[in-house]
Design a protein around this motif. Sequence first.
Motif, PDB file in Angstrom:
ATOM      1  N   GLU A 299       0.827  -1.211   0.000  1.00 47.89           N
ATOM      2  CA  GLU A 299       0.000   0.000   0.000  1.00 47.89           C
ATOM      3  C   GLU A 299       0.861   1.261   0.000  1.00 47.89           C
ATOM      4  O   GLU A 299       0.582   2.217  -0.717  1.00 47.89           O
ATOM      5  CB  GLU A 299      -0.948  -0.001   1.208  1.00 47.89           C
ATOM      6  CG  GLU A 299      -2.046  -1.034   1.087  1.00 47.89           C
ATOM      7  CD  GLU A 299      -2.854  -1.211   2.365  1.00 47.89           C
ATOM      8  OE1 GLU A 299      -2.652  -0.427   3.319  1.00 47.89           O
ATOM      9  OE2 GLU A 299      -3.681  -2.131   2.412  1.00 47.89           O
ATOM     10  N   ARG A 300       1.918   1.263   0.802  1.00 49.25           N
ATOM     11  CA  ARG A 300       2.776   2.444   0.901  1.00 49.25           C
ATOM     12  C   ARG A 300       3.603   2.661  -0.368  1.00 49.25           C
ATOM     13  O   ARG A 300       3.936   3.797  -0.698  1.00 49.25           O
ATOM     14  CB  ARG A 300       3.703   2.340   2.106  1.00 49.25           C
ATOM     15  CG  ARG A 300       2.968   2.483   3.406  1.00 49.25           C
ATOM     16  CD  ARG A 300       3.929   2.341   4.585  1.00 49.25           C
ATOM     17  NE  ARG A 300       3.221   2.510   5.828  1.00 49.25           N
ATOM     18  CZ  ARG A 300       3.002   3.684   6.392  1.00 49.25           C
ATOM     19  NH1 ARG A 300       3.419   4.777   5.830  1.00 49.25           N
ATOM     20  NH2 ARG A 300       2.355   3.767   7.537  1.00 49.25           N
ATOM     21  N   ARG A 301       3.931   1.570  -1.051  1.00 44.02           N
ATOM     22  CA  ARG A 301       4.760   1.674  -2.247  1.00 44.02           C
ATOM     23  C   ARG A 301       3.950   1.675  -3.532  1.00 44.02           C
ATOM     24  O   ARG A 301       4.505   1.695  -4.623  1.00 44.02           O
ATOM     25  CB  ARG A 301       5.772   0.525  -2.294  1.00 44.02           C
ATOM     26  CG  ARG A 301       6.815   0.558  -1.204  1.00 44.02           C
ATOM     27  CD  ARG A 301       7.750   1.731  -1.406  1.00 44.02           C
ATOM     28  NE  ARG A 301       8.728   1.828  -0.353  1.00 44.02           N
ATOM     29  CZ  ARG A 301      10.030   1.789  -0.550  1.00 44.02           C
ATOM     30  NH1 ARG A 301      10.515   1.662  -1.758  1.00 44.02           N
ATOM     31  NH2 ARG A 301      10.851   1.901   0.471  1.00 44.02           N
ATOM     32  N   SER A 302       2.641   1.658  -3.431  1.00 41.02           N
ATOM     33  CA  SER A 302       1.785   1.701  -4.613  1.00 41.02           C
ATOM     34  C   SER A 302       1.994   3.032  -5.334  1.00 41.02           C
ATOM     35  O   SER A 302       2.132   4.074  -4.686  1.00 41.02           O
ATOM     36  CB  SER A 302       0.324   1.551  -4.181  1.00 41.02           C
ATOM     37  OG  SER A 302      -0.516   1.505  -5.294  1.00 41.02           O
ATOM     38  N   PRO A 303       2.038   3.017  -6.658  1.00 40.77           N
ATOM     39  CA  PRO A 303       2.257   4.271  -7.393  1.00 40.77           C
ATOM     40  C   PRO A 303       1.225   5.338  -7.040  1.00 40.77           C
ATOM     41  O   PRO A 303       0.032   5.064  -6.958  1.00 40.77           O
ATOM     42  CB  PRO A 303       2.107   3.845  -8.864  1.00 40.77           C
ATOM     43  CG  PRO A 303       2.459   2.399  -8.860  1.00 40.77           C
ATOM     44  CD  PRO A 303       1.931   1.868  -7.555  1.00 40.77           C
ATOM     45  N   ARG A 304       1.726   6.551  -6.798  1.00 39.03           N
ATOM     46  CA  ARG A 304       0.878   7.702  -6.468  1.00 39.03           C
ATOM     47  C   ARG A 304       1.333   8.893  -7.288  1.00 39.03           C
ATOM     48  O   ARG A 304       2.496   9.009  -7.645  1.00 39.03           O
ATOM     49  CB  ARG A 304       1.015   8.051  -4.986  1.00 39.03           C
ATOM     50  CG  ARG A 304       0.342   7.065  -4.081  1.00 39.03           C
ATOM     51  CD  ARG A 304       0.455   7.513  -2.622  1.00 39.03           C
ATOM     52  NE  ARG A 304      -0.247   6.635  -1.731  1.00 39.03           N
ATOM     53  CZ  ARG A 304       0.131   5.411  -1.404  1.00 39.03           C
ATOM     54  NH1 ARG A 304       1.205   4.902  -1.926  1.00 39.03           N
ATOM     55  NH2 ARG A 304      -0.572   4.679  -0.569  1.00 39.03           N
TER      56      ARG A 304
END
Length: 170
Positions: free
Chosen positions: A64-69
């Motif tokens: 979740e934290r490393r998901s592309p944003r």
Amino acid sequence: MKYSSDPELRKLALEAAQYVTNDAGRIHKDDMLDDLCARIREREDLSGAVLRKAAQGLMRDLGERRSPRRNRRSGGLYHPESIMKLGNGIWVWMKRTTHADLSQWGVICARNTIRTMTAGADNQQYVYERTDAFRVNPGITALHSLEESVFHYRQDALDVIDWEEDHDEL
């Protein structure tokens, strides 16, 4: 993959939730966490299962934290240390993503968006119907009573089985 200890861990979580529920039906998560930890400490036979659940939680958190944003500076989604989830338990570092990976991720994102929007619309429809019913029936103060009297909800054996099957993965 399901493990034989999952039902035991879920049972402990449910017992903790029920134990800390106050008279107004509220569950304070910190209280539940404290109670659940105490219950787990008493069950040494579940230490392996608890370790696996903790690792799954850390893995999920990483994903979740490393998901592309969207990047505020560049406006793009790309960051080399981001991780794309490709489905079927496969993740890829964004810097190593291929054309096929990007296409697969796009399909998954579109499917997830549709599911989220559909679920959100269903939830909103439910809220509107129940809110209107509360307004029309001011003497009813709890959702359970509203469901029974206005929407004719009756719990039967098949409902319990269906509910448990639908919520087994939670």
